[in-house]
Design a protein around this motif. Structure first.
Motif: not given
Length: 120
Positions: A113-120
């Protein structure tokens, strides 16, 4: 050792998320419930009316409850088939390992989830 540096969940992450651990046997739970030391609202169901029949079997079942930093709880359990082989320390160790195994996917999901938030 392989030089991989991407974000990951490690055993240290798991341990850092555990704020307390609690152990008890099935017998401890039943005895506590019948002596009034159980949490209010807990309901005990038993098929027969002879509690002592199941106490021996329940004493071979060990539970571990791990409380995580955010207040979420995970449980693990271990059961011993032969009373002669029961070892409380081993039961607690296995129950804890089973509880820890449930933390891995939780922290993996949180990391994703944290990684997805950073990439969006």
């Amino acid at each position: 050792a392989k030089g991989l540096t991407a974000a990951r969940v490690t055993p240290d992450d798991i341990e850092a998320n555990i704020v307390s651990e609690h152990y008890f046997t099935g017998a401890n739970g039943v005895i506590g419930a019948y002596t009034g030391h159980a949490v209010e609202g807990v309901e005990i169901y038993r098929q027969d009316h002879e509690v002592s029949v199941s106490i021996e079997a329940l004493s071979l079942l060990t539970f571990c409850v791990l409380v995580l930093r955010n207040g979420f709880t995970v449980t693990g359990e271990s059961a011993c088939a032969s009373p002669e082989n029961f070892d409380a320390e081993i039961g607690r160790k296995i129950a804890r390992q089973n509880a820890v195994a449930k933390i891995w996917p939780l922290l993996g999901y949180a990391l994703k989830e944290r990684l997805a938030e950073k990439s969006s």
